[in-house]
Design a protein around this motif. Structure first.
Motif, PDB file in Angstrom:
ATOM      1  N   ILE A 205      47.766  29.581  50.513  1.00 22.25           N
ATOM      2  CA  ILE A 205      46.971  28.885  50.482  1.00 22.25           C
ATOM      3  C   ILE A 205      46.115  27.801  50.082  1.00 22.25           C
ATOM      4  CG2 ILE A 205      46.122  30.805  52.264  1.00 22.25           C
ATOM      5  CD1 ILE A 205      44.020  31.828  50.041  1.00 22.25           C
ATOM      6  N   GLY A 206      46.662  27.474  49.309  1.00 27.87           N
ATOM      7  CA  GLY A 206      46.507  26.778  47.635  1.00 27.87           C
ATOM      8  C   GLY A 206      45.012  26.825  47.451  1.00 27.87           C
ATOM      9  N   ALA A 207      44.659  28.400  46.863  1.00 30.71           N
ATOM     10  CA  ALA A 207      44.164  28.853  45.884  1.00 30.71           C
ATOM     11  C   ALA A 207      44.196  28.783  44.415  1.00 30.71           C
ATOM     12  CB  ALA A 207      43.351  29.413  46.250  1.00 30.71           C
ATOM     13  N   THR A 208      44.812  27.920  44.009  1.00 28.27           N
ATOM     14  CA  THR A 208      45.639  27.758  42.900  1.00 28.27           C
ATOM     15  C   THR A 208      45.435  26.163  41.339  1.00 28.27           C
ATOM     16  OG1 THR A 208      47.927  26.617  43.101  1.00 28.27           O
ATOM     17  CG2 THR A 208      47.916  28.547  43.996  1.00 28.27           C
ATOM     18  N   HIS A 209      44.430  26.460  42.198  1.00 26.56           N
ATOM     19  CA  HIS A 209      43.827  24.809  41.320  1.00 26.56           C
ATOM     20  C   HIS A 209      42.407  25.690  40.171  1.00 26.56           C
ATOM     21  CE1 HIS A 209      42.139  21.601  39.784  1.00 26.56           C
ATOM     22  NE2 HIS A 209      40.479  22.391  39.796  1.00 26.56           N
ATOM     23  N   LEU A 210      42.659  26.170  38.705  1.00 26.99           N
ATOM     24  CA  LEU A 210      41.614  25.996  38.290  1.00 26.99           C
ATOM     25  C   LEU A 210      41.011  25.230  37.155  1.00 26.99           C
ATOM     26  CD1 LEU A 210      44.627  28.473  36.170  1.00 26.99           C
ATOM     27  CD2 LEU A 210      42.801  29.197  37.913  1.00 26.99           C
ATOM     28  N   HIS A 211      39.858  25.640  37.693  1.00 27.96           N
ATOM     29  CA  HIS A 211      38.519  24.840  36.873  1.00 27.96           C
ATOM     30  C   HIS A 211      38.776  24.595  35.806  1.00 27.96           C
ATOM     31  CE1 HIS A 211      36.980  24.176  41.005  1.00 27.96           C
ATOM     32  NE2 HIS A 211      36.474  25.760  40.531  1.00 27.96           N
ATOM     33  N   GLN A 212      39.053  25.701  34.786  1.00 25.97           N
ATOM     34  CA  GLN A 212      39.316  25.296  33.709  1.00 25.97           C
ATOM     35  C   GLN A 212      40.935  24.408  32.925  1.00 25.97           C
ATOM     36  OE1 GLN A 212      39.179  27.957  34.772  1.00 25.97           O
ATOM     37  NE2 GLN A 212      40.314  30.208  34.332  1.00 25.97           N
ATOM     38  N   GLY A 213      41.453  24.121  34.071  1.00 22.66           N
ATOM     39  CA  GLY A 213      43.022  23.555  33.500  1.00 22.66           C
ATOM     40  C   GLY A 213      43.844  24.651  34.089  1.00 22.66           C
ATOM     41  N   ARG A 214      45.341  24.419  33.312  1.00 22.74           N
ATOM     42  CA  ARG A 214      46.100  25.234  33.771  1.00 22.74           C
ATOM     43  C   ARG A 214      46.057  26.628  32.863  1.00 22.74           C
ATOM     44  NH1 ARG A 214      50.453  22.779  35.749  1.00 22.74           N
ATOM     45  NH2 ARG A 214      52.070  23.818  34.712  1.00 22.74           N
ATOM     46  N   SER A 215      46.827  27.887  33.219  1.00 22.97           N
ATOM     47  CA  SER A 215      46.586  28.761  32.850  1.00 22.97           C
ATOM     48  C   SER A 215      47.872  29.158  31.843  1.00 22.97           C
ATOM     49  CB  SER A 215      47.150  29.851  34.356  1.00 22.97           C
ATOM     50  OG  SER A 215      48.252  29.682  34.774  1.00 22.97           O
ATOM     51  N   GLY A 216      48.419  28.311  31.032  1.00 20.62           N
ATOM     52  CA  GLY A 216      49.859  28.908  30.070  1.00 20.62           C
ATOM     53  C   GLY A 216      50.756  28.674  30.380  1.00 20.62           C
ATOM     54  N   GLY A 217      51.096  28.349  31.691  1.00 18.24           N
ATOM     55  CA  GLY A 217      53.078  28.744  31.634  1.00 18.24           C
ATOM     56  C   GLY A 217      53.864  29.356  32.784  1.00 18.24           C
ATOM     57  N   LEU A 218      54.131  29.151  32.642  1.00 21.22           N
ATOM     58  CA  LEU A 218      55.178  29.923  34.270  1.00 21.22           C
ATOM     59  C   LEU A 218      55.336  31.225  33.573  1.00 21.22           C
ATOM     60  CD1 LEU A 218      58.062  27.780  35.358  1.00 21.22           C
ATOM     61  CD2 LEU A 218      55.752  27.670  36.621  1.00 21.22           C
ATOM     62  N   LEU A 219      55.025  31.938  34.732  1.00 21.54           N
ATOM     63  CA  LEU A 219      55.124  33.797  34.129  1.00 21.54           C
ATOM     64  C   LEU A 219      56.748  33.800  34.413  1.00 21.54           C
ATOM     65  CD1 LEU A 219      53.402  35.566  37.066  1.00 21.54           C
ATOM     66  CD2 LEU A 219      52.680  34.772  34.251  1.00 21.54           C
ATOM     67  N   SER A 220      57.103  34.963  33.900  1.00 20.39           N
ATOM     68  CA  SER A 220      59.279  35.027  33.331  1.00 20.39           C
ATOM     69  C   SER A 220      58.904  36.179  34.208  1.00 20.39           C
ATOM     70  CB  SER A 220      58.813  35.107  31.390  1.00 20.39           C
ATOM     71  OG  SER A 220      58.110  36.698  31.018  1.00 20.39           O
ATOM     72  N   ARG A 221      60.217  37.198  34.327  1.00 20.01           N
ATOM     73  CA  ARG A 221      60.630  38.389  34.272  1.00 20.01           C
ATOM     74  C   ARG A 221      59.920  39.625  34.116  1.00 20.01           C
ATOM     75  NH1 ARG A 221      64.654  39.217  37.857  1.00 20.01           N
ATOM     76  NH2 ARG A 221      65.145  37.524  37.111  1.00 20.01           N
ATOM     77  N   ARG A 222      59.593  39.157  32.158  1.00 18.51           N
ATOM     78  CA  ARG A 222      59.056  40.144  31.664  1.00 18.51           C
ATOM     79  C   ARG A 222      57.788  40.669  31.639  1.00 18.51           C
ATOM     80  NH1 ARG A 222      55.751  39.850  26.876  1.00 18.51           N
ATOM     81  NH2 ARG A 222      56.707  37.704  27.088  1.00 18.51           N
ATOM     82  N   HIS A 223      56.954  39.195  31.863  1.00 24.43           N
ATOM     83  CA  HIS A 223      55.887  38.766  33.168  1.00 24.43           C
ATOM     84  C   HIS A 223      55.267  39.629  33.813  1.00 24.43           C
ATOM     85  CE1 HIS A 223      54.613  35.181  29.654  1.00 24.43           C
ATOM     86  NE2 HIS A 223      54.504  36.449  29.170  1.00 24.43           N
ATOM     87  N   LEU A 224      56.113  39.894  34.953  1.00 20.95           N
ATOM     88  CA  LEU A 224      56.040  40.024  36.352  1.00 20.95           C
ATOM     89  C   LEU A 224      55.630  41.450  35.713  1.00 20.95           C
ATOM     90  CD1 LEU A 224      58.319  37.540  38.451  1.00 20.95           C
ATOM     91  CD2 LEU A 224      55.705  37.959  38.354  1.00 20.95           C
ATOM     92  N   HIS A 225      57.028  42.106  35.482  1.00 26.36           N
ATOM     93  CA  HIS A 225      56.851  44.108  34.895  1.00 26.36           C
ATOM     94  C   HIS A 225      55.354  44.269  34.299  1.00 26.36           C
ATOM     95  CE1 HIS A 225      58.756  47.532  34.343  1.00 26.36           C
ATOM     96  NE2 HIS A 225      58.191  47.148  32.748  1.00 26.36           N
TER      97      HIS A 225
END
Length: 252
Positions: A205-225
């Motif tokens: 739905i496009g609700a991925t813009h962060l007012h404070q800036g990017r969240s710091g990188g892509l999620l790895s498989r470890r992050h998802l776990h």
């Protein structure tokens, strides 16, 4: 009531989601149907759909027998609404600076859009300015504490949570204190079969813009776990809760 927002970045985020939006917009439809219940009239009105997205509720109001103007900050969203023939008129524009010189709408409707504004008081004042005497403004927005499951799941990760800050209900009330504003609150919690589905519901739905800036990188498989281990869940699955605020303004 003020927050620094990058309107161009917001428009781009929603533009990227224009074609997928309706597939993931369960929250928007549930919220919008509740909001529509506060309308004094259901037909025979000149309606502004402010923040129309791909035009789901523009089509709803038009099918009910209203003349609908669809407005959105995203040109891509507006093109999607036009391609689906959802409204009678299409207008690219910003709720905080509506491109209309005088009152011309019986109903100004804005479903889950004003949380992307930098100044809610200005947004509501603009909607009031273009509403005819005797008309209504109906809006819905998110308040603080929304998506708390996402924020909680992110805590053990070495990344900042991709969650915007939303106004508390009292600040929303103060934004319309001179406009005969009535507020109602509701919490909706949606369940998803896995973490990726929950995250895709936000991206879709496009609700991925962060007012404070990017969240710091892509999620790895470890992050998802890690997220799956920490994300609150029940029999419905992985949860996302939304604290909704419905606003009704009667224009004199």
């Amino acid at each position: 009531m003020m927050q620094a927002v990058n309107k161009q970045a917001i428009a781009q985020a929603f533009g990227r989601a224009a074609q997928s939006y309706n597939q993931y917009a369960e929250l928007q439809r549930l919220c919008g149907e509740t909001l529509a219940g506060y309308a004094s009239r259901q037909q025979g009105q000149r309606v502004l759909d402010a923040g129309c997205g791909p035009g789901w509720f523009s089509q709803r109001w038009r099918s009910a027998g209203n003349h609908v103007t669809a407005l959105d900050l995203s040109a891509e969203m507006l093109s999607q609404a036009r391609a689906s023939d959802t409204a009678d008129r299409y207008q690219h524009g910003d709720i905080e600076g509506l491109p209309f010189t005088e009152p011309q709408f019986d109903l100004c409707w804005s479903n889950l859009a004003v949380q992307w504004c930098s100044d809610l008081r200005l947004a509501l004042t603009e909607l009031y300015r273009v509403t005819l005497p005797g008309g209504q403004i109906l809006f819905s927005t998110l308040s603080d504490g929304s998506l708390h499951e996402l924020a909680e799941a992110w805590k053990p990760l070495d990344l900042s949570a991709p969650v915007n800050r939303f106004l508390p209900p009292e600040a929303i009330r103060q934004a319309g204190e001179n406009l005969l504003l009535t507020l109602t609150q509701q919490t909706l919690t949606l369940g998803f079969p896995d973490v990726l589905s929950a995250l895709r519901s936000l991206k879709g739905i496009g609700a991925t813009h962060l007012h404070q800036g990017r969240s710091g990188g892509l999620l790895s498989r470890r992050h998802l776990h890690q997220l799956a281990q920490c994300w609150p869940q029940d029999q419905r699955g992985y949860l996302l809760s939304y604290h909704l605020v419905y606003g009704v303004i009667h224009c004199e």
